[in-house]
Design a protein around this motif. Structure first.
Motif, short mmCIF file in Angstrom:
data_model
loop_
_atom_site.label_atom_id
_atom_site.label_comp_id
_atom_site.label_asym_id
_atom_site.label_seq_id
_atom_site.Cartn_x
_atom_site.Cartn_y
_atom_site.Cartn_z
N GLU A 1 -7.40 -65.20 -69.10
CA GLU A 1 -7.25 -63.81 -68.66
C GLU A 1 -6.06 -63.79 -67.72
OE1 GLU A 1 -9.64 -65.70 -67.25
OE2 GLU A 1 -11.22 -65.59 -68.77
N ALA B 1 1.92 -63.11 -66.22
CA ALA B 1 1.05 -64.26 -65.93
C ALA B 1 1.71 -65.56 -66.36
CB ALA B 1 -0.30 -64.09 -66.63
N ARG C 1 -5.54 -62.48 -64.74
CA ARG C 1 -5.89 -62.73 -63.33
C ARG C 1 -4.74 -62.35 -62.40
NH1 ARG C 1 -9.88 -68.04 -63.36
NH2 ARG C 1 -10.66 -67.70 -65.46
N LEU C 2 -4.17 -61.17 -62.65
CA LEU C 2 -3.12 -60.65 -61.78
C LEU C 2 -3.75 -59.63 -60.83
CD1 LEU C 2 -0.48 -59.99 -64.57
CD2 LEU C 2 -0.33 -61.79 -62.83
N LEU C 3 -3.16 -59.47 -59.65
CA LEU C 3 -3.67 -58.50 -58.68
C LEU C 3 -3.20 -57.11 -59.14
CD1 LEU C 3 -2.73 -60.63 -55.57
CD2 LEU C 3 -5.02 -60.36 -56.50
N GLU C 4 -4.14 -56.33 -59.64
CA GLU C 4 -3.81 -55.09 -60.35
C GLU C 4 -3.08 -54.05 -59.50
OE1 GLU C 4 -4.81 -53.93 -63.73
OE2 GLU C 4 -4.98 -56.06 -64.14
N ALA D 1 2.93 -68.84 -63.86
CA ALA D 1 2.61 -70.26 -64.04
C ALA D 1 3.87 -71.10 -64.19
CB ALA D 1 1.72 -70.42 -65.27
N MET E 1 -1.31 -73.10 -63.58
CA MET E 1 -2.21 -72.72 -64.67
C MET E 1 -2.02 -71.26 -65.06
SD MET E 1 -5.03 -73.49 -66.49
CE MET E 1 -6.70 -74.01 -66.24
N MET E 2 -1.86 -71.06 -66.34
CA MET E 2 -1.93 -69.70 -66.86
C MET E 2 -3.31 -69.59 -67.50
SD MET E 2 0.20 -67.91 -69.88
CE MET E 2 -0.03 -66.18 -70.25
N PHE E 3 -4.12 -68.70 -66.97
CA PHE E 3 -5.50 -68.59 -67.44
C PHE E 3 -5.58 -67.77 -68.73
CE2 PHE E 3 -5.70 -69.25 -62.88
CZ PHE E 3 -6.68 -70.21 -62.76
N MET F 1 -6.17 -72.43 -57.62
CA MET F 1 -5.20 -73.08 -58.48
C MET F 1 -3.78 -72.87 -57.97
SD MET F 1 -4.96 -75.04 -60.96
CE MET F 1 -6.50 -75.27 -61.80
N TYR F 2 -3.51 -71.67 -57.42
CA TYR F 2 -2.16 -71.38 -56.91
C TYR F 2 -2.04 -71.70 -55.42
CZ TYR F 2 -0.72 -69.48 -61.35
OH TYR F 2 -0.38 -69.36 -62.68
N TYR G 1 -10.80 -64.68 -59.81
CA TYR G 1 -9.64 -64.54 -58.92
C TYR G 1 -9.68 -65.60 -57.82
CZ TYR G 1 -7.82 -60.38 -61.11
OH TYR G 1 -7.26 -59.52 -62.03
#
Lengths: 243, 191
Positions: B72, B126, B74-77, B130, B68-70, A148-149, A142
């Motif tokens: 995973e 996600a 990687r979103l804030l749940e 990006a 970048m789209m990873f 990156m963002y 994270y």
């Protein structure tokens, strides 16, 4: 809630039975006598002055410890050398008897600020290790996403680092706040600091008044409980609104 | 736009990329394909500066601004899909974010916490994060993973629509049919 109330009433009953069994008010005051004494004390300005004095010093000490731990924890997280240098110091502070610090600080600074320094030094290592654990447990993936963002430092802290810090901080608040208040009161007893709860406890020993001792003890416990709940509430609010 | 010159990378003695050279041009889409573990993600990470190559170099013809789209999500749940995008794009109108998000996920899902969304929906959120993020280089790592055919087409269509003049490098073991993108096939250490 109802169950908790029943449990509290149950323990008060045990206390009453115990005081009836001992049947010596000098050694053991019952809940009724304690409450009566507490009410009488609460009608005096001296009681509130003492309670406020202890509360202010202990809370300021705990907050100062919290802030110092946050700064030192962050530096330790960023610098391995700094961490290796400071960790043994905090481990030593954790294991040194509080009374040794009390006597030392009493010699250095006198009585007035004693409980402030004692609560500060007692909570400092607890908060330090929690901050260190929290900073280290922030998810690297994270943090990479934040980089990156191009997230601002403030947003990175709020959305990624703070959630990782929250659980270890709450755990340390639950133990550190009570410990801070207990140590502050102990310091005031030893330092015989005027207009403090500790001085009230000391005088109850001098006059062999168990009811006053219990009343002062309840005062410290209530203050510590209240401070803990307020700090936990503030920590839960600090993360901001979710969803 | 992105120039990789003789890039070599290995992990624990296993060579993943060896003397890899390629030039990615502005405005074009590239698919990097190959089986799992072949080095697709490594290539994206090196090109985006997240990892350093053991040898070789990466340079850019203009200042790179990555999106970048990873691999995973990687979103804030604990935050909603819309909020996840608003957090990283404070300069973009929330209404615009919502409108675009609804191209990939149903409107009623935009305000649900990400933790309550399905794997495929998370993947699309996600992807949109990006795609909407301002930048001149877009990397997407397995954007079609876990998506059914309809959603794969949908994501592919939205990529085409939103990529603009960006360089778009997509690592995927699924290549959409009829794509006019350039395909780079990795074949285990030697390109």
């Amino acid at each position: 809630m109802k169950r908790k109330l029943v449990i509290v009433i149950g323990w008060i009953l045990v206390w009453e039975i115990l005081s009836l069994c001992i049947s010596n008010p000098v050694l053991m005051a019952g809940p009724y006598e304690t409450l009566k004494t507490l009410c009488a004390m609460a009608c005096t300005a001296e009681y509130w002055l003492s309670a406020a004095g202890t509360l202010a010093r202990a809370v300021c000490g705990i907050l100062a410890g919290f802030i110092c731990a946050a700064v030192l924890g962050w530096i330790s997280y960023r610098s391995r050398i700094f961490r290796e240098i400071t960790e043994p110091l905090f481990s030593v502070i954790k294991s040194v008897p509080v009374v040794s610090f009390i006597v030392l600080i009493l010699l250095w600074t006198g009585g007035k600020t004693l409980s402030f320094y004692i609560s500060w030094i007692v909570v400092l290592p607890l908060f330090y290790f929690s901050f260190l654990e929290g900073f280290a447990s922030a998810d690297e993936k994270y943090l990479e996403m934040a980089k990156m963002y191009r997230m601002s430092r403030a947003n990175e802290f709020r959305y990624i680092r703070y959630p990782a810090l929250y659980a270890p901080l709450c755990a340390s608040v639950k133990s550190a706040v009570g410990l801070g208040f207990k140590s502050a009161a102990a310091a005031e007893v030893i330092g015989q600091v005027k207009n403090t709860v500790g001085n009230g406890i000391y005088l109850s020993k001098v006059y062999l008044s168990a009811t006053e001792l219990f009343a002062w003890t309840i005062t410290v416990a209530v203050m510590a409980y209240g401070a803990e709940k307020i700090i936990l509430f503030l920590l839960s609010k600090a993360g901001g609104k979710q969803v | 736009m992105i120039v990789l010159e003789n890039v070599t990378k290995s992990y624990n003695g296993k060579v993943v990329l060896k003397d890899f050279s390629y030039t990615f041009e502005k405005g074009k889409i590239y698919f990097v394909k190959g089986p799992s573990g072949i080095g697709k993600t490594t290539l994206l990470r090196i090109a985006s500066g997240l990892e350093k190559p053991d040898a070789g170099r990466v340079h850019f013809r203009e200042t790179p601004e990555f999106c970048m789209m990873f691999q995973e999500d990687r979103l804030l749940e604990n935050y909603s899909a819309a909020r996840n995008l608003e957090i990283v794009m404070p300069g973009i109108d929330p209404a615009v974010i919502r409108k675009n998000l609804e191209k990939l996920i149903p409107a009623e899902e935009t305000d649900k916490p990400v933790s309550e969304l399905s794997g495929g929906t998370k993947r699309r959120v996600a992807a949109m994060r990006a795609l909407l993020f301002p930048g001149n280089i877009l990397f997407m790592d397995e954007p079609f993973a876990g998506l059914d055919e309809e959603n794969r087409h949908n994501v592919q269509r939205v990529i085409e629509e939103l990529r603009g003049q960006r360089v778009c490098v997509i690592a995927s073991h699924l290549i959409p049919e009829g794509t006019e993108a350039e395909i780079i096939e990795l074949n285990g250490g030697v390109e």
